[in-house]
Design an enzyme around this catalytic site. Structure first.
Site, short mmCIF file in Angstrom:
data_model
loop_
_atom_site.label_atom_id
_atom_site.label_comp_id
_atom_site.label_asym_id
_atom_site.label_seq_id
_atom_site.Cartn_x
_atom_site.Cartn_y
_atom_site.Cartn_z
N GLY A 36 -2.71 -9.54 -5.07
CA GLY A 36 -1.72 -8.98 -5.99
C GLY A 36 -1.97 -9.28 -7.45
N MET A 114 -5.16 -1.33 1.28
CA MET A 114 -6.34 -1.17 2.12
C MET A 114 -6.08 -0.23 3.31
SD MET A 114 -8.33 -2.89 0.30
CE MET A 114 -9.82 -3.04 1.27
N ARG A 115 -5.37 0.84 3.06
CA ARG A 115 -5.16 1.86 4.09
C ARG A 115 -5.51 3.22 3.52
NH1 ARG A 115 -5.12 -0.26 8.62
NH2 ARG A 115 -4.28 1.67 9.48
N ASN A 131 -4.93 4.95 -8.00
CA ASN A 131 -5.57 3.87 -7.24
C ASN A 131 -6.56 3.15 -8.15
OD1 ASN A 131 -6.47 2.41 -4.84
ND2 ASN A 131 -8.31 3.66 -4.92
N HIS A 133 -10.12 0.92 -8.04
CA HIS A 133 -11.25 0.69 -7.14
C HIS A 133 -12.31 -0.13 -7.88
CE1 HIS A 133 -13.94 1.54 -3.80
NE2 HIS A 133 -14.90 1.75 -4.68
#
Ligand code: GRF
Length: 223
Positions: A36, A114-115, A131, A133
């Site tokens: 987090g 992580m889905r 998102n 990355h």
């Protein structure tokens, strides 16, 4: 402003709120599976006036995820949704959408979620789900991006914030920052260097994306 950030790039862009003074708080929900630190970066950016937003809820899917404590530290509700209870992805995403809507979320930040997400979630927040990355996309999408970069022998890596589309890590890029890859790097030393930049660009990217979204829906100014 270019969306490739160098170390000298200012960490504040024009707030989107000058376009919508009637709506000073961007309502944000965060999806996270891990430590987090990116959630905390958003919280700090808000506290320091670099991001005009309110964190409404954190959804997490690992009972031991550090993000839950970080959310409590910032007095942000944290909702645990165990993906193992959902054999199919769509009902899981429907539950997430429901939770985000209950908390009046407008923008969704996947910060280490992580889905793989489905159109059930993507369409519910069309154009308002981003998102982060840990690579310079389109290089090294998917899992273990830092390890992939080291194995490929690249000399520069970095991080990317992008809009979420059904194809994993392929949505339109909002913002990137680069870091050098050093000869002695391990996955954790490189990831640590990348995360410094993640914490910088995530609030900026959210602000940039929100500003663009708001300005594209504004009627032309009257003269
Ligand atoms: C980040 O490196 C992010 O790019 C990746 O997962 C990591 C999450 O880190 N998708 P944290 O949980 O925010 O510390």
């Amino acid at each position: 402003m270019s969306s490739f950030l160098s170390d000298s790039t200012p960490s504040l862009i024009s707030p989107w709120t000058d376009l919508r003074p009637d709506h000073p708080c961007l309502s944000v929900g965060v999806l996270a599976s891990g430590a987090g630190s990116n959630f905390t970066a958003l919280a700090r950016a808000i506290q320091e006036g670099r991001l005009q937003a309110c964190l409404r809820v954190v959804v997490y899917n690992q009972a031991t995820a550090g993000v839950a404590q970080r959310a409590r530290d910032e007095q942000v509700p944290a909702v645990f949704i165990d993906h193992r209870r959902f054999p199919e992805r769509e009902p899981l995403d429907a539950m997430i959408v429901d939770t985000l809507r209950k908390h009046q979320v407008e923008w969704v930040v996947m910060a280490g979620w992580m889905r793989v997400v489905t159109p059930v979630l993507i369409d519910a927040f069309a154009g308002r789900i981003i998102n982060i990355h840990p690579s310079l996309l389109p290089s090294f999408p998917g899992l273990r991006a830092v390890e992939q970069a080291l194995a490929a022998g690249v000399k520069i890596s970095g991080c990317t914030v992008h809009h979420v589309s059904p194809e994993v890590d392929r949505g339109p890029i909002i913002c990137q920052a680069a870091v050098p890859v050093l000869d002695q790097d391990t996955p954790s030393s490189l990831h640590e260097r990348i995360q410094v930049q993640e914490h910088r660009i995530l609030p900026l990217a959210l602000s940039m994306a929100a500003r663009l979204a708001v300005s594209s829906t504004q009627p032309p100014a009257a003269h």
